[in-house]
Scaffold this active site. Structure first.
Site, PDB file in Angstrom:
ATOM      1  N   CYS A  35       5.684  14.570 -13.021  1.00 17.85           N
ATOM      2  CA  CYS A  35       6.762  13.715 -13.555  1.00 17.85           C
ATOM      3  C   CYS A  35       6.790  12.323 -12.931  1.00 17.85           C
ATOM      4  O   CYS A  35       7.565  11.472 -13.351  1.00 17.85           O
ATOM      5  CB  CYS A  35       8.119  14.396 -13.402  1.00 17.85           C
ATOM      6  SG  CYS A  35       8.634  14.644 -11.682  1.00 17.85           S
ATOM      7  N   CYS A  57       6.470  19.792  -6.351  1.00 14.76           N
ATOM      8  CA  CYS A  57       7.694  19.201  -6.888  1.00 14.76           C
ATOM      9  C   CYS A  57       8.689  20.318  -7.210  1.00 14.76           C
ATOM     10  O   CYS A  57       8.332  21.279  -7.894  1.00 14.76           O
ATOM     11  CB  CYS A  57       7.337  18.406  -8.145  1.00 14.76           C
ATOM     12  SG  CYS A  57       8.741  17.741  -9.039  1.00 14.76           S
ATOM     13  N   CYS A  90       5.504  13.025  -7.422  1.00 13.73           N
ATOM     14  CA  CYS A  90       5.042  14.186  -8.191  1.00 13.73           C
ATOM     15  C   CYS A  90       3.924  13.739  -9.134  1.00 13.73           C
ATOM     16  O   CYS A  90       4.084  12.756  -9.862  1.00 13.73           O
ATOM     17  CB  CYS A  90       6.211  14.763  -8.993  1.00 13.73           C
ATOM     18  SG  CYS A  90       5.685  16.038 -10.162  1.00 13.73           S
ATOM     19  N   HIS A  96       0.814  -1.218   0.000  1.00 15.00           N
ATOM     20  CA  HIS A  96       0.000   0.000   0.000  1.00 15.00           C
ATOM     21  C   HIS A  96       0.854   1.277   0.000  1.00 15.00           C
ATOM     22  O   HIS A  96       0.352   2.354   0.288  1.00 15.00           O
ATOM     23  CB  HIS A  96      -0.961   0.007   1.203  1.00 15.00           C
ATOM     24  CG  HIS A  96      -2.103  -0.964   1.054  1.00 15.00           C
ATOM     25  ND1 HIS A  96      -2.977  -1.281   2.069  1.00 15.00           N
ATOM     26  CD2 HIS A  96      -2.524  -1.684  -0.015  1.00 15.00           C
ATOM     27  CE1 HIS A  96      -3.873  -2.155   1.640  1.00 15.00           C
ATOM     28  NE2 HIS A  96      -3.620  -2.429   0.381  1.00 15.00           N
ATOM     29  N   GLU A 106      -8.750  -9.702  17.880  1.00 20.67           N
ATOM     30  CA  GLU A 106     -10.113 -10.239  17.843  1.00 20.67           C
ATOM     31  C   GLU A 106     -10.309 -10.958  16.518  1.00 20.67           C
ATOM     32  O   GLU A 106      -9.547 -10.721  15.584  1.00 20.67           O
ATOM     33  CB  GLU A 106     -11.135  -9.110  18.006  1.00 20.67           C
ATOM     34  CG  GLU A 106     -10.934  -7.999  17.003  1.00 20.67           C
ATOM     35  CD  GLU A 106     -11.591  -6.687  17.429  1.00 20.67           C
ATOM     36  OE1 GLU A 106     -12.483  -6.724  18.280  1.00 20.67           O
ATOM     37  OE2 GLU A 106     -11.193  -5.646  16.895  1.00 20.67           O
TER      38      GLU A 106
HETATM   39  P1  OAD Z   1      -7.913  -2.410  10.359  1.00 18.86           P
HETATM   40  O1  OAD Z   1      -8.029  -1.195  11.224  1.00 18.86           O
HETATM   41  O2  OAD Z   1      -9.016  -2.672   9.415  1.00 18.86           O
HETATM   42  O3  OAD Z   1      -7.741  -3.711  11.262  1.00 18.86           O
HETATM   43  C1  OAD Z   1      -6.823  -3.754  12.313  1.00 18.86           C
HETATM   44  C2  OAD Z   1      -6.872  -5.138  12.922  1.00 18.86           C
HETATM   45  O4  OAD Z   1      -5.854  -5.210  13.906  1.00 18.86           O
HETATM   46  C3  OAD Z   1      -8.186  -5.500  13.616  1.00 18.86           C
HETATM   47  O5  OAD Z   1      -8.541  -6.825  13.253  1.00 18.86           O
HETATM   48  C4  OAD Z   1      -7.842  -5.424  15.103  1.00 18.86           C
HETATM   49  O6  OAD Z   1      -8.555  -6.362  15.877  1.00 18.86           O
HETATM   50  C5  OAD Z   1      -6.378  -5.811  15.083  1.00 18.86           C
HETATM   51  N1  OAD Z   1      -5.581  -5.306  16.205  1.00 18.86           N
HETATM   52  C6  OAD Z   1      -5.680  -4.154  16.892  1.00 18.86           C
HETATM   53  N2  OAD Z   1      -4.725  -4.053  17.828  1.00 18.86           N
HETATM   54  C7  OAD Z   1      -3.983  -5.197  17.733  1.00 18.86           C
HETATM   55  C8  OAD Z   1      -2.850  -5.706  18.436  1.00 18.86           C
HETATM   56  N3  OAD Z   1      -2.279  -5.033  19.431  1.00 18.86           N
HETATM   57  N4  OAD Z   1      -2.372  -6.912  18.063  1.00 18.86           N
HETATM   58  C9  OAD Z   1      -2.940  -7.616  17.056  1.00 18.86           C
HETATM   59  N5  OAD Z   1      -4.009  -7.182  16.373  1.00 18.86           N
HETATM   60  C10 OAD Z   1      -4.529  -5.995  16.700  1.00 18.86           C
HETATM   61  O7  OAD Z   1      -6.503  -2.294   9.602  1.00 18.86           O
HETATM   62  P2  OAD Z   1      -6.008  -3.081   8.317  1.00 18.86           P
HETATM   63  O8  OAD Z   1      -6.594  -4.443   8.252  1.00 18.86           O
HETATM   64  O9  OAD Z   1      -4.544  -2.938   8.264  1.00 18.86           O
HETATM   65  O10 OAD Z   1      -5.682   0.723   3.226  1.00 18.86           O
HETATM   66  O11 OAD Z   1      -6.636  -2.210   7.159  1.00 18.86           O
HETATM   67  C11 OAD Z   1      -6.408  -2.595   5.823  1.00 18.86           C
HETATM   68  C12 OAD Z   1      -6.351  -1.400   4.928  1.00 18.86           C
HETATM   69  O12 OAD Z   1      -7.527  -0.602   5.129  1.00 18.86           O
HETATM   70  C13 OAD Z   1      -5.224  -0.435   5.241  1.00 18.86           C
HETATM   71  O13 OAD Z   1      -3.993  -0.820   4.674  1.00 18.86           O
HETATM   72  C14 OAD Z   1      -5.718   0.834   4.657  1.00 18.86           C
HETATM   73  C15 OAD Z   1      -7.133   0.791   5.198  1.00 18.86           C
HETATM   74  O14 OAD Z   1      -8.074   1.524   4.562  1.00 18.86           O
HETATM   75  C16 OAD Z   1      -5.462   1.794   2.460  1.00 18.86           C
HETATM   76  O15 OAD Z   1      -5.316   2.909   2.938  1.00 18.86           O
HETATM   77  C17 OAD Z   1      -5.408   1.476   1.012  1.00 18.86           C
END
Ligand code: OAD
Length: 256
Positions: A140, A157, A137, A129, A225
């Protein structure tokens, strides 16, 4: 609220995870925002998440940037400023240890843009990601690493004069082809796929779990979770990754 962690079933899950991970020749890992939560960075979903009180379409789409680049940059400049205040945690460091055991047979695929895996010492990291430290930029397309430097509210830029954008993947955008291709290859080739701290609702990243399963790999999930894929994994380690991953590595060492 996450379910209470039952110590006995956690220990049993750890034992089973060690039995899978230890003999694995090739390991791939997918991380999400949860692994950086204990470093003090907000996750995206749920209470206190980055998307709470913030519409994704206002700050994380190409259309949002075309409509109001200042609003988008305010969001990303805040996130960049947060980077200057955080450090890797024991969860990141446990993955460095795992890489040290496996060398080139270890691939870390991350959805995170915070750079904390590299700061911890991980080498083979595929940032599918993008990265908050980098800007691109829009004219370019030149990419540069600006670290955690404070940028102007609306950075431009130096060569081209065009607007700069964060070098991250927004919704409605494709993932970088080469990096995504390498991630799929690593997951196809692994015997064990470890999924850490992701809600697994954003595709194509979440689809890597099915790629691993289709190729016959065992899937271990470490999450606070249950996630969208927990019913499709072999082992679920419920608890903070900053505890479960070091514990997993400790047991692997104990057993040789
Ligand atoms: P989320 O916020 O959707 O999920 C975070 C996960 O981490 C949840 O399942 C929580 O239960 C878990 N969690 C929280 N604290 C934790 C801990 N201490 N140990 C283990 N697990 C824990 O985040 P992502 O799945 O990373 O994309 O989100 C995916 C994508 O959605 C991101 O990369 C971003 C976002 O929109 C873009 O920006 C393109």
């Amino acid at each position: 609220m996450p379910p209470p962690i039952d110590a006995e079933s956690f220990t049993e899950a750890l034992d089973r995870a060690v039995r899978i991970l230890r003999p694995a020749k090739k390991v791939a890992v997918l991380t999400g925002a949860g692994i950086s939560a204990e470093s003090g960075l907000a996750t995206f979903r749920g209470g206190g998440g980055l998307w709470e009180g913030q519409r994704i379409e206002d700050v994380a789409t190409p259309r949002a940037f075309a409509r109001d680049p200042l609003l988008v940059w305010r969001f990303y400049n805040l996130r960049r400023a947060n980077l200057a205040t955080v450090n890797p945690n024991p969860g990141h460091r446990a993955l460095v240890e795992l890489e040290n055991r496996l060398g080139a047979d270890f691939t870390l695929v991350t959805q995170n843009v915070d750079g904390l895996h590299q700061a911890a010492g991980s080498h083979n990291v595929l940032e599918i990601h993008g990265a908050l430290r980098r800007v691109r930029c829009v004219g370019c397309q030149r990419v540069s690493d600006r670290g955690v430097e404070v940028l102007p509210e609306l950075p431009h830029c130096e060569e081209r004069g065009s607007l700069l954008r964060p070098d991250v993947v927004w919704f409605e955008e494709a993932l970088p082809d080469d990096i995504w291709g390498r991630a799929v290859e690593a997951v196809q080739a692994c015997d064990c796929f470890l999924v850490v701290g992701t809600s697994a609702v954003v595709y194509p990243a979440a689809g890597l779990i099915d790629v691993a399963r289709m190729e016959g790999a065992d899937v271990i999930e470490a999450n606070l979770e249950p996630s969208a894929v927990s019913t499709r994994v072999n082992i679920l380690l419920l608890g903070p990754a900053g505890t479960s991953l070091p514990e997993l590595l400790k047991r692997m060492k104990e057993e040789g």
